[in-house]
Design a protein around this motif. Structure first.
Motif, mmCIF file in Angstrom:
data_model
loop_
_atom_site.group_PDB
_atom_site.id
_atom_site.type_symbol
_atom_site.label_atom_id
_atom_site.label_comp_id
_atom_site.label_asym_id
_atom_site.label_seq_id
_atom_site.Cartn_x
_atom_site.Cartn_y
_atom_site.Cartn_z
ATOM 1 N N ARG A 209 -4.607 -0.283 -8.055
ATOM 2 C CA ARG A 209 -4.940 0.935 -8.344
ATOM 3 C C ARG A 209 -6.521 1.180 -8.403
ATOM 4 O O ARG A 209 -6.856 2.340 -7.908
ATOM 5 C CB ARG A 209 -4.319 1.156 -9.768
ATOM 6 N N ALA A 210 -7.300 0.293 -8.743
ATOM 7 C CA ALA A 210 -8.589 0.677 -8.845
ATOM 8 C C ALA A 210 -9.494 0.415 -7.666
ATOM 9 O O ALA A 210 -10.436 0.920 -7.150
ATOM 10 C CB ALA A 210 -9.393 -0.320 -10.100
ATOM 11 N N LYS A 211 -8.719 -0.499 -6.766
ATOM 12 C CA LYS A 211 -9.670 -0.995 -5.585
ATOM 13 C C LYS A 211 -8.852 -0.866 -4.369
ATOM 14 O O LYS A 211 -9.621 -0.277 -3.200
ATOM 15 C CB LYS A 211 -9.717 -2.331 -5.529
ATOM 16 N N ILE A 212 -7.644 -1.320 -3.978
ATOM 17 C CA ILE A 212 -7.125 -1.141 -2.594
ATOM 18 C C ILE A 212 -6.364 0.206 -2.232
ATOM 19 O O ILE A 212 -6.841 0.731 -1.180
ATOM 20 C CB ILE A 212 -5.802 -2.318 -2.566
ATOM 21 N N MET A 213 -5.876 0.911 -2.941
ATOM 22 C CA MET A 213 -5.208 2.032 -2.366
ATOM 23 C C MET A 213 -6.467 3.118 -2.558
ATOM 24 O O MET A 213 -6.610 3.869 -1.407
ATOM 25 C CB MET A 213 -4.301 2.555 -3.519
ATOM 26 N N PRO A 214 -7.450 3.259 -3.414
ATOM 27 C CA PRO A 214 -8.560 4.066 -3.022
ATOM 28 C C PRO A 214 -9.168 3.794 -1.767
ATOM 29 O O PRO A 214 -9.790 4.785 -1.204
ATOM 30 C CB PRO A 214 -9.458 3.782 -4.521
ATOM 31 N N GLU A 215 -9.457 2.459 -1.478
ATOM 32 C CA GLU A 215 -9.981 2.013 -0.165
ATOM 33 C C GLU A 215 -9.319 2.714 0.814
ATOM 34 O O GLU A 215 -10.001 3.237 2.019
ATOM 35 C CB GLU A 215 -10.262 0.498 -0.219
ATOM 36 N N LEU A 216 -8.066 2.268 1.097
ATOM 37 C CA LEU A 216 -7.150 2.609 2.161
ATOM 38 C C LEU A 216 -7.286 4.120 2.358
ATOM 39 O O LEU A 216 -7.243 4.673 3.554
ATOM 40 C CB LEU A 216 -5.811 2.045 1.960
ATOM 41 N N TYR A 217 -7.002 5.035 1.060
ATOM 42 C CA TYR A 217 -7.075 6.307 1.713
ATOM 43 C C TYR A 217 -8.238 6.921 2.130
ATOM 44 O O TYR A 217 -8.345 7.770 2.886
ATOM 45 C CB TYR A 217 -6.752 7.037 0.069
ATOM 46 N N ASP A 218 -9.428 6.326 1.556
ATOM 47 C CA ASP A 218 -10.645 6.662 1.805
ATOM 48 C C ASP A 218 -10.883 6.293 3.321
ATOM 49 O O ASP A 218 -11.575 7.188 4.194
ATOM 50 C CB ASP A 218 -11.800 5.856 0.996
#
Length: 467
Positions: A209-218
């Motif tokens: 939630r803090a790292k992977i999903m924000p990165e992929l969406y970005d």
């Protein structure tokens, strides 16, 4: 009454327009607004048709580049071998070359990319014949090659190059009409939140939630990739990574929903079972025609994906082995993704350039049998000449890897007809042929001086009018 009549006419007009639109959209990809939506489960996601560009592309270039390119020794797994496994060879390397208190983070500022010229890279990839390029945005070390908003002080904008490497290469690649793919590792070996989730047997998702999903969406919203090459999935299930939620957004609502392609590395239970196309494993080589689109990823340096200063010439795949693998992969319905590892400065060393240019030279003559081809009813004949087949419509291509000493190529599978014609790609004149019982189709190869032969190895015959 007059208003009601007008309203009825308007409704009738809208209905007619919708019927016309529905008729025009039948079987078309233009009207994506009315296309089905994919739910966040594998039966639905796996039913999505693979965008056609990927199967037509056939050949791509893979790039492993990151902080691991600074020590450039052993492999791109340097940090893990040194700090986690504590392999003696890696510990000795550090003792002999760096001060005692040197940490892996200290390599970051030395990842300068000083000689990284995106247009020069793109020119090389275009000359190689690659139709797509996949760049490492983040490997298992966690360093991101773009200004990730959730990788503070461990990204290429804050540390080292002080550049957006992902964005710069993407701009250069797309100017040459090459598809742009992004490699992204899900796990990060030493991230505290990942280690916390791992300790909790992946029942928590602090890291996701803090790292992977924000990165992929970005990555998707910022760079609009044609391909997402996921990796680092093997320790946690897809439910931990929230893979199906992300992929349903990617296919339904993202800016690349109609063109994006993904692989199968979305959880330890997914490889070779779920996703857009299958990698199955590194350097995967099926022996028969798979029933699902697949890709073979392999590296010019047979011992590593990242650049190594200790690479020996015997570790480098030969031109013949690379082109042979490309031919065999395409004959079996796959794509061939060939990896290089640039230096920390952003240079692609000459031996890697040479190999890529050799592929491009071969494809400039034989690409007709590769790009947008389909597997034929017979994929190969394992004999002294090693023949591999591809097809386009009714045209069959026979690619033979060894020139027969007799100058006569025997093809067992094609059945000649009264309209059969055979030519060799790179040579204009038709070739003579005959059929003999028990010997199949005999093709009389041209008698040419070495300089006039189209390629040094792997020659292609175009067969028309055969069954």
């Amino acid at each position: 009454m007059k208003m009601r009549a007008v309203s009825a006419q308007v409704l009738l007009l809208l209905l007619l327009l919708e019927l016309v639109r529905a008729r025009d959209c039948t079987g078309s990809s233009r009207c994506t607004g009315s296309s089905r939506r994919y739910t966040p489960d594998w039966p639905s996601l796996d039913s999505r048709p693979l965008p056609a560009w990927f199967d037509e592309a056939k050949f791509g270039v893979f790039i492993h580049w990151g902080v691991f390119s600074v020590p450039a020794w052993g492999s791109e797994w340097f940090w893990w071998h040194w700090e986690a496994e504590k392999l003696p060879a890696y510990q000795n390397f550090m003792k002999e070359n760096y001060p005692p208190d040197f940490s892996y983070a200290d390599f970051g500022p030395q990842f300068t990319a000083h000689f990284f010229h995106p247009d020069s890279w793109a020119d090389l990839f275009e000359a190689s014949g690659a139709k797509y390029v996949v760049l490492t945005t983040k490997h298992h070390e966690g360093f991101t090659n773009w200004p990730s908003p959730v990788s503070w002080n461990w990204n290429s904008k804050d540390v080292g190059p002080h550049r957006d490497l992902v964005g710069e290469l993407g701009t250069a690649i797309r100017k040459r009409n090459i598809r742009y793919g992004l490699y992204h590792s899900l796990l990060e070996w030493f991230h505290p939140l990942y280690l916390r989730d791992k300790k909790n047997d992946f029942k928590t998702q602090y890291f996701v939630r803090a790292k992977i999903m924000p990165e992929l969406y970005d990555l998707v919203n910022r760079y609009k990739p044609d391909l997402i090459w996921s990796d680092g999935e093997w320790e946690g299930p897809d439910t931990y990574w929230n893979s199906t939620d992300f992929l349903s957004w990617l296919y339904n609502d993202s800016p690349v929903k109609d063109v994006v392609v993904v692989n199968d590395r979305w959880g330890k239970n997914c490889s070779c079972h779920h996703g857009g196309y299958y990698n199955c494993q590194d350097k995967f080589k099926p022996e028969t025609l798979p029933d699902h689109k697949w890709e073979m990823c392999t590296s010019i340096d047979k011992m590593s994906w990242g650049y190594r200063r200790d690479m020996m010439i015997t570790d480098v795949a030969s031109e013949y082995s690379i082109i042979s693998e490309l031919v065999q992969t395409v004959s079996l319905g796959g794509n061939y993704l060939l990896n290089i590892g640039p230096t920390k400065d952003g240079l692609i060393v000459p031996i890697f350039q040479e190999r890529l240019l050799a592929v491009g030279k071969w494809l400039s003559i034989n690409g007709e049998a590769i790009y947008a081809s389909k597997p034929w009813r017979v994929q190969f004949e394992k004999n002294e000449t090693s023949v591999w087949y591809t097809s386009k419509g009714s045209t069959v291509y026979a690619i033979f890897l060894h020139w027969p000493e007799s100058g006569i190529l025997s093809l067992e599978s094609p059945i000649a007809t009264s309209t059969t014609q055979i030519t060799m790609l790179g040579i204009q004149n038709d070739l003579k042929w005959s059929t003999n019982p028990g010997e199949g189709l005999l093709v009389y190869l041209p008698h040419l001086p070495p300089a006039a032969v189209p390629t040094e190895f792997a020659w292609t015959l175009r067969l028309t009018g055969v069954k």
